[in-house]
Design an enzyme around this catalytic site. Sequence first.
Site, short mmCIF file in Angstrom:
data_model
loop_
_atom_site.label_atom_id
_atom_site.label_comp_id
_atom_site.label_asym_id
_atom_site.label_seq_id
_atom_site.Cartn_x
_atom_site.Cartn_y
_atom_site.Cartn_z
N SER A 154 1.98 -9.50 -10.77
CA SER A 154 0.96 -10.09 -9.96
C SER A 154 1.08 -11.49 -10.52
O SER A 154 1.09 -11.77 -11.54
CB SER A 154 -0.27 -9.64 -9.69
OG SER A 154 -1.06 -10.41 -9.20
N TYR A 163 -7.60 -5.23 -13.17
CA TYR A 163 -6.25 -5.61 -12.62
C TYR A 163 -5.74 -6.64 -13.37
O TYR A 163 -4.39 -6.43 -13.65
CB TYR A 163 -6.56 -6.12 -11.35
CG TYR A 163 -5.46 -6.34 -10.33
CD1 TYR A 163 -4.85 -5.19 -9.61
CD2 TYR A 163 -4.81 -7.56 -10.17
CE1 TYR A 163 -3.58 -5.29 -8.91
CE2 TYR A 163 -3.82 -7.77 -9.21
CZ TYR A 163 -3.30 -6.65 -8.64
OH TYR A 163 -2.05 -6.85 -7.80
P1 NAD Z 1 -0.77 -0.99 -0.50
O1 NAD Z 1 -2.18 -0.43 -0.59
O2 NAD Z 1 -0.35 -1.48 0.80
O3 NAD Z 1 0.42 0.06 -1.09
C1 NAD Z 1 -0.08 0.64 -2.35
C2 NAD Z 1 0.79 2.09 -2.20
O4 NAD Z 1 0.55 2.76 -3.59
C3 NAD Z 1 0.16 2.99 -1.12
O5 NAD Z 1 1.15 3.76 -0.60
C4 NAD Z 1 -0.64 4.10 -2.16
O6 NAD Z 1 -0.78 5.41 -1.42
C5 NAD Z 1 0.29 4.11 -3.26
N1 NAD Z 1 -0.49 4.67 -4.49
C6 NAD Z 1 -1.72 4.35 -4.90
N2 NAD Z 1 -1.98 5.00 -6.03
C7 NAD Z 1 -0.70 5.73 -6.31
C8 NAD Z 1 -0.59 6.83 -7.37
N3 NAD Z 1 -1.53 7.19 -8.25
N4 NAD Z 1 0.76 7.27 -7.41
C9 NAD Z 1 1.59 6.99 -6.41
N5 NAD Z 1 1.33 6.02 -5.48
C10 NAD Z 1 0.31 5.50 -5.42
O7 NAD Z 1 -0.56 -2.24 -1.38
P2 NAD Z 1 0.42 -3.34 -1.93
O8 NAD Z 1 -0.34 -4.82 -1.52
O9 NAD Z 1 1.54 -3.10 -1.31
O10 NAD Z 1 0.62 -3.30 -3.53
C11 NAD Z 1 1.91 -2.81 -4.23
C12 NAD Z 1 1.83 -3.47 -5.58
O11 NAD Z 1 1.72 -4.84 -5.38
C13 NAD Z 1 0.54 -3.09 -6.35
O12 NAD Z 1 0.86 -2.67 -7.75
C14 NAD Z 1 -0.32 -4.32 -6.14
O13 NAD Z 1 -1.05 -4.59 -7.46
C15 NAD Z 1 0.93 -5.11 -6.28
N6 NAD Z 1 0.60 -6.62 -5.97
C16 NAD Z 1 -0.23 -6.89 -4.35
C17 NAD Z 1 -0.29 -7.82 -4.09
C18 NAD Z 1 -1.17 -8.38 -2.74
O14 NAD Z 1 -1.60 -9.20 -2.53
N7 NAD Z 1 -1.05 -7.38 -1.85
C19 NAD Z 1 -0.33 -9.03 -4.85
C20 NAD Z 1 0.36 -8.91 -6.11
C21 NAD Z 1 0.65 -7.59 -6.62
#
Ligand code: NAD
Length: 266
Positions: A148, A161
């Site tokens: 991130s 985080y």
């Molecule tokens: P999201 O909530 O859309 O998807 C996350 C997925 O992870 C979900 O399908 C959930 O079921 C799964 N998950 C959660 N806990 C789990 C576990 N213990 N085992 C297996 N699967 C699990 O979220 P997203 O925004 O797509 O996030 C994905 C990644 O991107 C994360 O690591 C998040 O920190 C990172 N990220 C997101 C953003 C943002 O702005 N959305 C920015 C930077 C980084």
Amino acid sequence: MSDLNGKVALVTGAASGIGLEIARHLATQGAAVAIADLNLDGAQAAAEALKAQGHQAMAVAMDVTSEEQVNKGVADVIAALGGVDILVSNAGIQIVNPIENYNYADWKKMLAIHLDGAFLTTKAVLPYMYENGADGKPRGGVVIYTGSVHSHEASPLKSAYVTAKHGLLGLSRTLAKEGGKKNVKSYVVCPGFVRTPLVDKQIPEQAKELGISEDEVISRVMLGNTVDGIFTTVEDVAATVGFLAAYPTAAMTGQSFIVSHGWHMK
Ligand code: NAD
């Protein structure tokens, strides 16, 4: 694009958001894709959608914090698809609170999903990647962690985080050094704010904690430092992952790549 033909990719947290688009993108590049998630229904729906478009895909039930489930999931992928050449360790959640109110249980949950999950999935795929292939050389592979902007920058309310996402840089750099001789490359892709369920949930929470409106959370906290005032897209992130997954040499191994519409530059 077909530069991942014959490769197998395992993407965690791929039933939703960024992981789902990464899985789709790698499939369009020619990879067979394993969609691993806690949410098995979502993973199955995603795998079926890819198969309906002519791609090779499978769903895997996996809680990335369970060593047993991770090891079984990786073994099932190797048995069904023939290997794991690309791991995208992406599963993640968000819990916001100021440090003095941050529950210890939430802190441990955050570190477990982001850091234990990254470690366990990496450990599980390395024996395959390190093993010699038919040519007598290590098969090698690519490991990409979803970091991130918070791998490089802090924000209030996000102690666990920010700590976890900084930690991924350490794991990735260590893997780059350990895995180099075995042709394993390692990267962290660092998105800015992407409009996924993870971010949608935070908007009212941050508004309440910071005492500002939801519109202000979006325009000031999330997009205030971007160059164009728009969210990073799942496609922006997936294209970066796809580029790195297909990059042929170790020239960039150990690096992190910030994909944030100019929010953070390093
Ligand atoms: P999201 O909530 O859309 O998807 C996350 C997925 O992870 C979900 O399908 C959930 O079921 C799964 N998950 C959660 N806990 C789990 C576990 N213990 N085992 C297996 N699967 C699990 O979220 P997203 O925004 O797509 O996030 C994905 C990644 O991107 C994360 O690591 C998040 O920190 C990172 N990220 C997101 C953003 C943002 O702005 N959305 C920015 C930077 C980084």
